[in-house]
Design an enzyme around this catalytic site. Structure first.
Site, PDB file in Angstrom:
ATOM      1  CB  SER A   4     -14.021  64.816  25.260  1.00 53.12           C
ATOM      2  OG  SER A   4     -13.653  65.183  26.567  1.00 53.12           O
ATOM      3  CG  HIS A  54     -12.553  65.637  32.354  1.00 51.49           C
ATOM      4  ND1 HIS A  54     -13.172  66.052  31.200  1.00 51.49           N
ATOM      5  CD2 HIS A  54     -12.346  64.297  32.202  1.00 51.49           C
ATOM      6  CE1 HIS A  54     -13.311  65.013  30.384  1.00 51.49           C
ATOM      7  NE2 HIS A  54     -12.820  63.950  30.968  1.00 51.49           N
TER       8      HIS A  54
HETATM    9  N1  DGL Z   1     -14.452  67.940  29.702  1.00 51.93           N
HETATM   10  C1  DGL Z   1     -13.913  68.739  28.714  1.00 51.93           C
HETATM   11  C2  DGL Z   1     -13.995  70.200  28.929  1.00 51.93           C
HETATM   12  O1  DGL Z   1     -14.823  70.636  29.690  1.00 51.93           O
HETATM   13  C3  DGL Z   1     -12.972  68.256  27.688  1.00 51.93           C
HETATM   14  C4  DGL Z   1     -11.698  67.675  28.144  1.00 51.93           C
HETATM   15  C5  DGL Z   1     -10.870  67.154  26.983  1.00 51.93           C
HETATM   16  O2  DGL Z   1     -11.344  66.261  26.292  1.00 51.93           O
HETATM   17  O3  DGL Z   1      -9.746  67.625  26.796  1.00 51.93           O
HETATM   18  O4  DGL Z   1     -13.279  70.952  28.352  1.00 51.93           O
END
Ligand code: DGL
Length: 268
Positions: free
Chosen positions: A12, A187
């Protein structure tokens, strides 16, 4: 046989860079094509059908670029869309949840595992399913941390605010005695020093995305599609739906690259 086509990564936003970093370390011959839907990030709080739709759009984008494999470098997309999309594709597709769950089971000594992730990932119950499928008696404590992703996307991951947000969210684990914590959102490794400080040295942290790269490596061998040598001409390509500048800043900081090719795109 070898195959020098790129490997596609999707997320995302900037989170999938934590997976790319590990891929660049373990698989330096490979070329990375990365799609980050930074304009519509975060996915975590969105309805399941919308996450599926957005993930499908990123997948289509990568397929048009002739990637040889796709890595869902996003736990939320893995949790809600991987199984459906995988069925329709002819190339291998790798998610981050099973590798994260496997690593947690390998490391835990007391069978008490914590999982932090987005609302979408935690509500899906996919980590609990993946862990219980192998080890039904393991206790799994899932905690959604919806404030983490916006902090990372705005490059605030070393700030005082970040520290208080992390401390507040992780206080939920007080008294749970987990010895292993899965960072079930790609993240979160950017917040790792703060997470480590709050959880304490005795809790082992798992980076689900980094674990997934070992699976990617294994599948490249299995299908005989690894790139055979470092191609000096090759260039990693990053495709973004939102701000190029913010993405460049975070990726140069995180990936330790001197320059980076970022292209702004529209999805679908
Ligand atoms: N990086 C993402 C994950 O691993 C998504 C974070 C998001 O867009 O809320 O879930």
């Amino acid at each position: 046989m070898s195959n020098n086509s790129p490997i596609g990564f999707l997320d995302s936003g900037v989170g999938g860079l934590t997976v790319v970093k590990e891929a660049m370390k373990q698989l330096p011959n490979e070329t990375v094509y990365y799609v980050g839907d930074t304009l519509r990030c975060p996915y975590g709080p969105r309805p399941v059908e919308q996450i599926k739709q957005f993930t499908w759009e990123m997948t289509q984008y990568l397929l048009k670029k002739n990637v040889k494999m796709i890595v869902f470098a996003c736990n939320t997309a893995t949790a809600v869309a991987l199984e459906d999309i995988k069925k329709t594709l002819r190339i291998p597709v790798v998610g981050v949840i099973n590798p994260g769950a496997r690593a947690a089971l390998k490391l835990t000594n007391n069978n008490k595992i914590g999982v932090i992730g987005t609302v979408g990932t935690i509500n899906s119950g996919e980590y609990v399913n993946a862990i219980h499928k192998k080890s039904p008696k393991t206790d799994v404590y899932g905690v959604a941390c919806p404030k983490f992703v916006p902090i990372v996307e705005s490059k605030e991951y070393e700030s005082v605010i970040a520290e208080s947000v992390v401390n507040e969210a992780l206080a939920t684990f007080n008294g749970k005695n987990v010895d292993t914590l899965v960072m079930g959102c790609t993240h979160y490794p950017l917040l790792k020093p703060l997470i480590k400080k709050e959880m304490g040295e005795h809790v082992q942290l798992i980076d689900s995305g980094a674990e997934a790269v070992s699976e990617v490596s294994m599948l490249l061998d299995y299908y005989n599609i690894a790139a055979d040598a470092i191609d000096e001409e090759k260039q990693h390509e990053f495709f973004m739906t939102g701000s190029k500048k913010m993405f460049e800043d975070i990726s140069l900081d995180w990936l330790n690259l001197e320059s980076i090719s970022v292209n702004k795109i529209m999805l679908p």
